[in-house]
Motif scaffolding. Structure first.
Motif, PDB file in Angstrom:
ATOM      1  N   ALA A  24       0.829  -1.207   0.000  1.00  0.00           N
ATOM      2  CA  ALA A  24       0.000   0.000   0.000  1.00  0.00           C
ATOM      3  C   ALA A  24       0.861   1.254   0.000  1.00  0.00           C
ATOM      4  CB  ALA A  24      -0.925  -0.007   1.216  1.00  0.00           C
ATOM      5  N   GLN A  28       1.018   4.152  -2.802  1.00  0.00           N
ATOM      6  CA  GLN A  28       0.826   5.562  -2.452  1.00  0.00           C
ATOM      7  C   GLN A  28       1.948   6.409  -3.033  1.00  0.00           C
ATOM      8  OE1 GLN A  28       0.907   6.322   1.755  1.00  0.00           O
ATOM      9  NE2 GLN A  28       0.004   8.352   1.565  1.00  0.00           N
ATOM     10  N   GLN A 106      -3.785 -10.226  -4.564  1.00  0.00           N
ATOM     11  CA  GLN A 106      -4.682 -10.433  -3.421  1.00  0.00           C
ATOM     12  C   GLN A 106      -5.042 -11.912  -3.283  1.00  0.00           C
ATOM     13  OE1 GLN A 106      -6.818  -7.541  -1.662  1.00  0.00           O
ATOM     14  NE2 GLN A 106      -4.838  -6.611  -2.041  1.00  0.00           N
ATOM     15  N   ARG A 170      -8.763   4.036  -7.524  1.00  0.00           N
ATOM     16  CA  ARG A 170     -10.055   3.645  -8.093  1.00  0.00           C
ATOM     17  C   ARG A 170     -10.122   4.000  -9.573  1.00  0.00           C
ATOM     18  NH1 ARG A 170     -14.475   6.439  -5.131  1.00  0.00           N
ATOM     19  NH2 ARG A 170     -14.089   8.133  -6.595  1.00  0.00           N
ATOM     20  N   GLU A 196      -9.525  -9.537   2.191  1.00  0.00           N
ATOM     21  CA  GLU A 196      -9.401  -8.515   3.232  1.00  0.00           C
ATOM     22  C   GLU A 196     -10.243  -8.856   4.457  1.00  0.00           C
ATOM     23  OE1 GLU A 196     -10.045  -4.603   1.657  1.00  0.00           O
ATOM     24  OE2 GLU A 196      -8.095  -4.591   0.635  1.00  0.00           O
ATOM     25  N   HIS A 231      -4.777   0.936   3.354  1.00  0.00           N
ATOM     26  CA  HIS A 231      -5.361   1.692   2.248  1.00  0.00           C
ATOM     27  C   HIS A 231      -4.709   3.073   2.155  1.00  0.00           C
ATOM     28  CE1 HIS A 231      -8.325  -1.496   2.880  1.00  0.00           C
ATOM     29  NE2 HIS A 231      -8.766  -1.254   1.660  1.00  0.00           N
ATOM     30  N   GLN A 234      -4.951   5.886  -0.672  1.00  0.00           N
ATOM     31  CA  GLN A 234      -6.091   6.787  -0.826  1.00  0.00           C
ATOM     32  C   GLN A 234      -5.873   8.129  -0.127  1.00  0.00           C
ATOM     33  OE1 GLN A 234      -8.971   3.860   0.697  1.00  0.00           O
ATOM     34  NE2 GLN A 234      -9.965   3.914  -1.302  1.00  0.00           N
ATOM     35  N   GLY A 238      -8.668   9.231   2.692  1.00  0.00           N
ATOM     36  CA  GLY A 238      -9.011   7.843   2.443  1.00  0.00           C
ATOM     37  C   GLY A 238      -8.705   6.955   3.631  1.00  0.00           C
ATOM     38  N   ILE A 239      -7.582   7.227   4.296  1.00  0.00           N
ATOM     39  CA  ILE A 239      -7.236   6.450   5.481  1.00  0.00           C
ATOM     40  C   ILE A 239      -8.287   6.643   6.571  1.00  0.00           C
ATOM     41  CG2 ILE A 239      -5.572   6.256   7.374  1.00  0.00           C
ATOM     42  CD1 ILE A 239      -3.361   6.870   5.385  1.00  0.00           C
ATOM     43  N   THR A 242     -11.745   5.110   5.268  1.00  0.00           N
ATOM     44  CA  THR A 242     -11.625   3.657   5.210  1.00  0.00           C
ATOM     45  C   THR A 242     -11.475   3.068   6.604  1.00  0.00           C
ATOM     46  OG1 THR A 242     -10.559   3.841   3.051  1.00  0.00           O
ATOM     47  CG2 THR A 242     -10.346   1.751   4.191  1.00  0.00           C
ATOM     48  N   ASN A 270     -17.698  -1.863  -2.282  1.00  0.00           N
ATOM     49  CA  ASN A 270     -16.760  -1.644  -3.383  1.00  0.00           C
ATOM     50  C   ASN A 270     -17.456  -1.616  -4.738  1.00  0.00           C
ATOM     51  OD1 ASN A 270     -14.635  -1.566  -1.595  1.00  0.00           O
ATOM     52  ND2 ASN A 270     -13.928  -3.640  -2.000  1.00  0.00           N
TER      53      ASN A 270
END
Length: 280
Positions: A24, A28, A106, A170, A196, A231, A234, A238-239, A242, A270
C-alpha cells in the motif's frame, strides 16, 4: 483433530499484513509522484495516468533512457526512442491487466492465509466461516448498502474539510470495456472482499480472540487501524474514511461472528462505489 497451531498462524497472518501495508505504501508513492498527478502520463501528453507504463521515480539506467538528444543506432535521438518505449508501455498496460494484477496479488495473499489456517488446524468457526444462508446474504446486503451510503458521506465530509482523499487507485482500476467490468465485478472485487475480510476480520479478530483469549473488541480496534493503513494509497482522507468503514465491519463481525456477512457487505460497498463513480 490436531491442536491448533495458533502462534504459527499468527506469525503468517502478521507477515501477510506487513506485506500488504508495504504494498500500500509503494502504491501511495507511485500515485503521488509528480509524473502521475493531474491525470498526466510521464510523457506529459495528458493521457490518463492509468496508461502510464513506467514506474514513477525510477532512475534512468542509460543515456538513452535519460532522454538525451544524442542519436541512437537507428537514427532516432535518445529522447525520441524513450518516447516510443513509453508510448508502447502505455498501450500495453490496460485497466484489464491492472485488474488481473490486483486479483493475482490479493488472491495469492488469501491463498497463503487459507493454507496457513489449514496446516495450522485453525477451526473454521474461529475465522467466522459458516453456512451461507439467505438470511446471511440479506444481512450482508443491507449492511453493505448502509455502509456505502456512510462511506460516500465520509468522502464528502473529507472534501469539505479539505482533507485529501485520493481517488487515483479507483480511477486506475475503473474498466473501460464490458469485459473489464465483468472481470472487476465477478473476479477482482470478490477476491478483494474475501481476502481482506479473512485477514482483517477473520484472522486478526476471530482467530486471535479464540487462540489467545484477547477481547475481540480490543482486536477489532487494532484491526481497524491496520485496515486503514492498508489503504494508504487513498491519502489522509481515504485512510480516515476507510478506517471508519473498517471499524464498522469489525463491529459487525464481532456481533454476528460471521465472515460471510462482512464479505458480502464489503463486496457491495466496493461494487457500488465503482459503478456509481464510473459516471463522474
Amino acid at each position: 483433530m490436531p491442536a491448533p497451531q495458533w502462534k504459527s498462524f499468527a506469525g503468517v497472518t502478521l507477515l501477510v499484513l506487513a506485506m500488504l501495508v508495504a504494498l500500500a505504501r509503494a502504491s501511495q508513492s507511485s500515485l503521488s509522484a509528480p509524473e502521475l498527478r493531474d491525470g498526466d502520463s510521464p510523457g506529459g501528453t495528458g493521457a490518463p495516468a492509468r496508461e502510464a507504463g513506467t514506474v514513477a521515480g525510477e532512475p534512468p539506467t542509460s543515456d538513452d533512457e535519460a532522454g538525451d538528444d544524442r542519436p541512437t543506432g537507428n537514427g532516432e535521438t535518445g529522447r525520441e526512442a524513450t518516447g516510443d518505449r513509453d508510448a508502447t508501455a502505455r498501450e500495453t498496460l490496460t485497466p484489464e491487466l491492472l485488474l488481473v494484477n490486483v486479483a493475482v496479488s490479493q488472491g495469492l495473499f488469501g491463498a497463503v492465509l487459507v493454507a496457513a489456517a489449514w496446516i495450522g488446524s485453525v477451526p473454521p468457526g474461529a475465522l467466522g466461516v459458516g453456512t451461507v444462508t439467505l438470511r446471511t446474504l440479506a444481512l450482508g446486503v443491507a449492511i453493505g448498502v448502509a455502509l456505502f451510503a456512510a462511506n460516500e458521506l465520509g468522502q464528502h465530509v473529507a472534501d469539505a474539510l479539505g482533507i485529501d482523499y485520493a481517488e487515483g487507485m479507483r480511477e486506475l482500476l475503473t474498466p473501460d470495456s464490458a469485459r473489464g467490468w465483468f472481470v472487476l465485478l465477478f473476479l477482482v472485487l470478490p477476491i478483494i472482499a474475501g481476502f481482506e475480510e479473512l485477514l482483517f476480520r477473520g484472522a486478526l479478530i476471530g482467530a486471535f480472540a479464540a487462540g489467545f483469549g484477547v477481547s475481540p473488541w480490543l482486536l477489532a480496534a487494532g484491526s481497524t487501524v491496520a485496515f486503514a493503513l492498508g489503504h494508504g494509497a487513498q491519502g489522509p482522507g481515504g485512510i480516515l474514511v476507510t478506517g471508519l468503514l473498517g471499524g464498522a465491519l469489525a463491529a459487525v463481525f464481532v456481533l454476528t461472528e460471521s465472515l460471510p456477512v462482512v464479505v458480502v457487505a464489503h463486496y457491495l460497498v466496493n461494487a457500488l462505489e465503482f459503478t456509481v463513480h464510473a459516471r463522474d
